[in-house]
Design a protein around this motif. Sequence first.
Motif, PDB file in Angstrom:
ATOM      1  N   UNK A 135      43.086 -91.873 -27.575  1.00  0.00           N
ATOM      2  CA  UNK A 135      42.803 -92.092 -26.416  1.00  0.00           C
ATOM      3  C   UNK A 135      41.557 -92.302 -25.951  1.00  0.00           C
ATOM      4  N   UNK A 136      41.142 -92.463 -24.681  1.00  0.00           N
ATOM      5  CA  UNK A 136      39.770 -93.080 -24.343  1.00  0.00           C
ATOM      6  C   UNK A 136      38.791 -92.024 -24.936  1.00  0.00           C
ATOM      7  N   UNK A 137      38.994 -90.587 -24.735  1.00  0.00           N
ATOM      8  CA  UNK A 137      37.804 -89.476 -24.966  1.00  0.00           C
ATOM      9  C   UNK A 137      37.961 -89.367 -26.555  1.00  0.00           C
ATOM     10  N   UNK A 138      38.947 -89.487 -27.237  1.00  0.00           N
ATOM     11  CA  UNK A 138      39.049 -89.415 -28.651  1.00  0.00           C
ATOM     12  C   UNK A 138      38.134 -90.545 -29.257  1.00  0.00           C
ATOM     13  N   UNK A 139      38.439 -91.822 -28.742  1.00  0.00           N
ATOM     14  CA  UNK A 139      37.554 -93.012 -29.234  1.00  0.00           C
ATOM     15  C   UNK A 139      36.134 -92.823 -29.084  1.00  0.00           C
ATOM     16  N   UNK A 140      35.877 -92.036 -27.882  1.00  0.00           N
ATOM     17  CA  UNK A 140      34.230 -92.014 -27.385  1.00  0.00           C
ATOM     18  C   UNK A 140      34.087 -90.896 -28.606  1.00  0.00           C
ATOM     19  N   UNK A 141      34.741 -90.005 -28.979  1.00  0.00           N
ATOM     20  CA  UNK A 141      34.273 -89.133 -30.167  1.00  0.00           C
ATOM     21  C   UNK A 141      34.066 -89.740 -31.172  1.00  0.00           C
ATOM     22  N   UNK A 142      35.119 -90.682 -31.947  1.00  0.00           N
ATOM     23  CA  UNK A 142      34.537 -91.238 -32.966  1.00  0.00           C
ATOM     24  C   UNK A 142      33.550 -92.155 -32.913  1.00  0.00           C
ATOM     25  N   UNK A 143      33.274 -92.745 -31.827  1.00  0.00           N
ATOM     26  CA  UNK A 143      31.881 -93.635 -31.533  1.00  0.00           C
ATOM     27  C   UNK A 143      30.608 -92.986 -31.855  1.00  0.00           C
ATOM     28  N   UNK A 144      30.623 -91.442 -31.278  1.00  0.00           N
ATOM     29  CA  UNK A 144      29.775 -90.755 -31.328  1.00  0.00           C
ATOM     30  C   UNK A 144      29.549 -90.075 -32.688  1.00  0.00           C
ATOM     31  N   UNK A 145      30.786 -89.662 -33.302  1.00  0.00           N
ATOM     32  CA  UNK A 145      30.336 -88.998 -34.724  1.00  0.00           C
ATOM     33  C   UNK A 145      29.922 -89.713 -35.681  1.00  0.00           C
ATOM     34  N   UNK A 146      29.793 -91.262 -35.551  1.00  0.00           N
ATOM     35  CA  UNK A 146      29.505 -92.054 -36.512  1.00  0.00           C
ATOM     36  C   UNK A 146      28.060 -92.030 -36.358  1.00  0.00           C
ATOM     37  N   UNK A 147      27.411 -91.702 -35.389  1.00  0.00           N
ATOM     38  CA  UNK A 147      25.982 -91.642 -35.271  1.00  0.00           C
ATOM     39  C   UNK A 147      25.140 -90.560 -34.891  1.00  0.00           C
ATOM     40  N   UNK A 148      26.093 -89.360 -34.787  1.00  0.00           N
ATOM     41  CA  UNK A 148      25.325 -87.990 -34.479  1.00  0.00           C
ATOM     42  C   UNK A 148      24.410 -87.616 -35.530  1.00  0.00           C
ATOM     43  N   UNK A 149      23.533 -86.888 -35.159  1.00  0.00           N
ATOM     44  CA  UNK A 149      22.472 -86.384 -36.196  1.00  0.00           C
ATOM     45  C   UNK A 149      23.034 -85.767 -37.270  1.00  0.00           C
ATOM     46  N   UNK A 150      23.901 -85.034 -37.029  1.00  0.00           N
ATOM     47  CA  UNK A 150      24.797 -84.251 -38.106  1.00  0.00           C
ATOM     48  C   UNK A 150      25.787 -84.882 -38.437  1.00  0.00           C
ATOM     49  N   UNK A 151      25.592 -86.053 -39.311  1.00  0.00           N
ATOM     50  CA  UNK A 151      26.554 -87.261 -39.337  1.00  0.00           C
ATOM     51  C   UNK A 151      27.611 -86.537 -40.479  1.00  0.00           C
ATOM     52  N   UNK A 152      28.682 -86.401 -40.438  1.00  0.00           N
ATOM     53  CA  UNK A 152      29.782 -86.117 -41.205  1.00  0.00           C
ATOM     54  C   UNK A 152      29.923 -87.170 -42.513  1.00  0.00           C
ATOM     55  N   UNK A 153      30.651 -86.425 -43.400  1.00  0.00           N
ATOM     56  CA  UNK A 153      30.921 -87.401 -44.461  1.00  0.00           C
ATOM     57  C   UNK A 153      32.330 -88.140 -44.023  1.00  0.00           C
ATOM     58  N   UNK A 154      33.108 -87.423 -43.408  1.00  0.00           N
ATOM     59  CA  UNK A 154      34.426 -87.936 -43.219  1.00  0.00           C
ATOM     60  C   UNK A 154      34.806 -87.600 -41.687  1.00  0.00           C
ATOM     61  N   UNK A 155      35.598 -88.651 -41.121  1.00  0.00           N
ATOM     62  CA  UNK A 155      36.167 -88.263 -39.770  1.00  0.00           C
ATOM     63  C   UNK A 155      37.660 -88.821 -40.102  1.00  0.00           C
ATOM     64  N   UNK A 156      38.731 -87.869 -39.563  1.00  0.00           N
ATOM     65  CA  UNK A 156      40.093 -88.240 -39.725  1.00  0.00           C
ATOM     66  C   UNK A 156      40.480 -88.360 -38.360  1.00  0.00           C
ATOM     67  N   UNK A 157      41.146 -89.017 -37.871  1.00  0.00           N
ATOM     68  CA  UNK A 157      41.572 -89.280 -36.429  1.00  0.00           C
ATOM     69  C   UNK A 157      43.193 -89.370 -36.369  1.00  0.00           C
ATOM     70  N   UNK A 158      43.913 -88.485 -35.803  1.00  0.00           N
ATOM     71  CA  UNK A 158      45.446 -88.499 -35.746  1.00  0.00           C
ATOM     72  C   UNK A 158      45.789 -88.872 -34.538  1.00  0.00           C
ATOM     73  N   UNK A 159      47.038 -89.221 -34.508  1.00  0.00           N
ATOM     74  CA  UNK A 159      47.984 -89.800 -33.310  1.00  0.00           C
ATOM     75  C   UNK A 159      49.476 -90.003 -33.601  1.00  0.00           C
ATOM     76  N   UNK A 160      50.318 -90.031 -33.147  1.00  0.00           N
ATOM     77  CA  UNK A 160      51.651 -90.190 -33.661  1.00  0.00           C
ATOM     78  C   UNK A 160      52.515 -91.584 -32.881  1.00  0.00           C
TER      79      UNK A 160
END
Length: 420
Positions: free
Chosen positions: A186-211
Amino acid sequence: MKTRAVRMYGEMDLRLEEFELPEIKDDEILVKVISDSICMSTYKLAKQGKKHKRAPQDIDVNPIITGHECSGVIVQVGEKWKDKYKVGDKWALQPALNYQGKLDSPGYSYRFCGGDATYCIMPHEVMELDALLPYDGEAFYQASLGEPMSCVIGGYHANYHTNKQNYNHAMGTKKDGNILIMGGCGPMGLGAVSYGIRFENKPKRIVVTDVDDAKLERAASVISPEFAASKGVELIYFNSSKENAEEELLALTDGHGYDDVFVYVPFKPVAEMGDRLLAFDGCMNFFAGPTDNQFKSEINLYNAHYTSTHILGTTGGNNDDLLEALQLAAKGEINPSVMVTHVGGLDAVADTTCNLPGIPGGKKLCYTQFDMPLTAIDDFEELGKKDELFAKLDESCKAHNGLWNPEAEKILFAHFNVEI
């Protein structure tokens, strides 16, 4: 001055009306609203009416103006604020006020202040709390989306991790960790993906779920795994409706589990799965706001005791989160446009708000200075065969990966003769 605004009188009773605004006081500011994106929180307000904790009890006779994800320009400044604010300046709003212990908030609590209006009056507490923020970006819609993005950013900053040496909490998601965003297309989840990719504590992996495969496909088209990889993050979209979903999600981390889990849908089985997938010292953020004040789910307290798992919930962001959202969007480091799937005018707000859960897609962006039916970006091409406006909008959006964009906003303003 007259304004047109959507006002709430009670449960699911939203009306577009024209009425007179009072003269501003010395500690108030008159603003022209240009854009407002419709938040699920406003639907929850409409559904609850007087029962909502931010709604006054006399809305049936003194209705409030709805909408809080808004942006515009300053029209008139009260004497108290003339050294700080100037006529003609663009603004963004941080509506999550906490003034002297009160929960009053623009879009929920005020007769003359809300984003679903042509003009409104900012009460003194907005400026007292520095919640009317300067905005120098190109497009007004990006400032409107700064508010939901600030909520996302606040969630990332609020997560925390511990250690066994002392009682200090390391704030933010775990660097080089695994992030799971559940119900994230959804819109907020995609915002979270967009931000997670550039957050200073950058993760190794982001997994996004939906049905929903269609939602997963759209998400992958607007924020692709290839783009994330270019930023150093492995991005995986995953349909969690499959039979062995939990085992497969765990396998994606080589059995480690997820250091940070964000739950973006208020669904008991999803929250419980998120809890089970937490790694050692994992943090789960229940981001989704339920309308049921008795919403509950089971958590594993054995893991909380022995493996240091922990759970929190966040709602809203603060002024710093909004400033960060605005600055990152202006630099192109995050793209809030991934949230938007529909565009409309002020006359579309009331019906859209009351039916929001049943309208597919992401954010519904409304421009308050003109009337226009709520229209899906995906429908621009077909409508453009008979309407030149939609043909231009379709061409613009296709040139921007199918997304709403500053050029498209300018096309609307030119068509409807919107003066800034």
